[in-house]
Enzyme design. Structure first.
Site, PDB file in Angstrom:
ATOM      1  N   HIS A 260      29.482 109.549 -25.391  1.00 53.27           N
ATOM      2  CA  HIS A 260      29.730 109.220 -26.792  1.00 53.27           C
ATOM      3  C   HIS A 260      28.528 108.591 -27.510  1.00 53.27           C
ATOM      4  CE1 HIS A 260      32.522 109.309 -30.004  1.00 53.27           C
ATOM      5  NE2 HIS A 260      32.200 108.082 -30.351  1.00 53.27           N
ATOM      6  N   HIS A 297      34.314  98.143 -29.584  1.00 58.11           N
ATOM      7  CA  HIS A 297      33.013  97.589 -29.956  1.00 58.11           C
ATOM      8  C   HIS A 297      33.134  96.467 -30.970  1.00 58.11           C
ATOM      9  CE1 HIS A 297      33.802 101.121 -32.483  1.00 58.11           C
ATOM     10  NE2 HIS A 297      33.070 100.569 -33.442  1.00 58.11           N
ATOM     11  N   GLU A 304      32.646  96.922 -41.083  1.00 58.33           N
ATOM     12  CA  GLU A 304      32.725  98.392 -41.059  1.00 58.33           C
ATOM     13  C   GLU A 304      33.845  98.853 -41.983  1.00 58.33           C
ATOM     14  OE1 GLU A 304      32.107  99.737 -36.731  1.00 58.33           O
ATOM     15  OE2 GLU A 304      33.728 100.985 -37.462  1.00 58.33           O
ATOM     16  N   TYR A 313      42.294 112.102 -37.006  1.00 57.99           N
ATOM     17  CA  TYR A 313      41.581 111.023 -36.331  1.00 57.99           C
ATOM     18  C   TYR A 313      42.255 110.637 -35.027  1.00 57.99           C
ATOM     19  CZ  TYR A 313      37.283 109.248 -38.023  1.00 57.99           C
ATOM     20  OH  TYR A 313      35.947 109.072 -38.229  1.00 57.99           O
ATOM     21  N   HIS A 335      36.992  95.984 -32.355  1.00 56.69           N
ATOM     22  CA  HIS A 335      37.922  97.085 -32.622  1.00 56.69           C
ATOM     23  C   HIS A 335      37.635  98.261 -31.687  1.00 56.69           C
ATOM     24  CE1 HIS A 335      34.531  98.094 -35.289  1.00 56.69           C
ATOM     25  NE2 HIS A 335      34.874  99.334 -35.093  1.00 56.69           N
TER      26      HIS A 335
HETATM   27 FE   LIG Z   1      33.647 100.996 -35.381  1.00 59.24          FE
END
Ligand SMILES: [Fe+2]
Length: 389
Positions: A260, A297, A304, A313, A335
């Protein structure tokens, strides 16, 4: 803008006599950044760009107050529930902001008045609908998925063709392609996820006759309406490196890794104190044991703000996030995918799924974002607890 452009008629040398068909002189105007030390354009007007006949203070039509994100929590705003009064400028509903950037949502089908933001550049993302951007530099026809980047001080207006939804990113300085995408002289490099051919700018002059024309001007002091003796759309030609342009999110070329890749691979623009990223449909990470959605993260230095504009999603299943949603994951909070999302995507890959259709526009700010009344009015109050279910 990274490259030179010429539109309409300009004289062979700069700062020389350039005459109208009636023998009078065109009025030359320099629009320049950083006090004659950065990009600029020279515009040639039929009338004096300095001739104003009236100035009046204007009370903002929409609420502009912001409140700190206290108690600190992740937020989910449902823009699907918002409808604005006004146009794509006066009807902006302020969702979040700080000293560097203001993020607003607007929906309208009526033309805006002429507008100049003298505080900074704007990047207006068209989520839905078609809209004609008219300016002193000319016209850009914009539609779904377009980012329209407007240099500070550009007099313009928005003329929708039917209902239009936008996210307006108002910077306190200049919005540019990331430096790392450019050569030392400003050409897009081969590793950049887009290049000059993807940018659309005015192709010909756009002139309108008129007298006593009001222009709404946004400054640090608030809003002022200046009345120009002649219509400011009187430019017969211009050249330079500074002008509005559009870039469509579908022209972004996503970069995929074996495992990723973090959001900087999706970066599209940078501004003072923030970046803009485009999450686009792409192949999934292809290591045989890859987990092709984000890891948990905590970006300790940024908030964000993510606007979900299309697709599906996978990482957010069970969160209530849908197209039109905005999530805000602030510094101070870790999150990641909703519970079960990692297992679900591994199963999906096992069943042969190889692509993701997600489409989102993200603004990461390096200072905390405060919240606007309109954001709080469409907040999903249960969102913060969805990871603990
Ligand atoms: Fe994020």
């Amino acid at each position: 803008m990274p490259y030179y452009r010429v539109v309409g008629e300009v004289p062979r040398k700069r700062h020389v006599q350039f005459r109208r068909p009636d023998g009078g002189l065109y009025a030359e105007e320099l629009m320049g950044e950083e006090g004659f030390s950065s990009d600029s354009s020279l515009l040639y007007h039929r009338h004096l760009p300095t001739a104003i006949v009236k100035a009046e203070a204007v009370t903002p039509a929409a609420a502009t107050r912001l409140e700190p994100n206290v108690p600190l929590s992740p937020r989910h705003f449902r823009t699907q529930e918002l409808s604005s009064a006004g146009d794509l400028v006066s009807g902006r509903m302020l969702l979040a902001g700080n000293a560097d950037v203001r993020l607003s949502y607007a929906t309208s089908d009526r033309p805006s008045e002429l507008y100049r933001n003298s505080m900074g550049d704007e990047c207006v993302y068209v989520q839905r609908g078609r809209v004609r951007f008219e300016s002193t530099y000319g016209v850009i026809e914009a539609g779904e998925g377009d980012y329209v980047v407007i240099p500070t001080g550009t007099i313009h207006r928005w003329v929708p063709d039917g209902p239009v939804n936008v996210l307006a990113i108002e910077a306190s300085g200049h919005i540019r392609p990331p430096k790392r995408y450019l050569s030392q002289y400003g050409q897009f490099l081969e590793h950049a996820p887009y290049c000059e051919r993807d940018l659309r700018a005015p192709a010909e002059p756009f002139t309108v006759e008129g007298e006593e024309v009001p222009v709404l001007v946004r400054t640090r002091g608030g809003l002022t309406r200046l009345v120009y003796r002649n219509h400011p759309f009187d430019v017969v030609g211009w050249d330079g490196y500074l002008y509005p342009y559009a870039f469509n999110i579908d022209d972004f070329e996503p970069i995929v890794k074996k495992t990723h890749a973090p959001p900087p691979v999706h970066q599209t623009f940078e501004g003072p104190g923030f970046v803009v990223c485009s999450f686009c449909p792409r192949p999934l990470d292809y290591h045989p044991e890859a987990i092709p959605i984000p890891y948990n993260h905590h970006n300790v230095d940024s908030d964000e703000f993510m606007f979900y504009v299309g697709g599906d999603y996978s990482a957010r299943k069970g969160s209530g996030i849908d197209v039109g949603s905005i999530s805000l994951h602030p510094a101070g909070f870790t999150h990641g995918p909703q519970p079960g999302a990692v297992e679900a995507v591994i199963d999906a890959v096992g069943r042969g799924v190889t692509t993701t259709s997600e489409m989102a526009v993200m603004v990461d700010t390096f200072r905390p974002l405060d919240l606007g009344r309109d954001a709080l009015s469409c907040e999903d109050p249960g969102y913060a607890w969805t990871w603990a279910r």
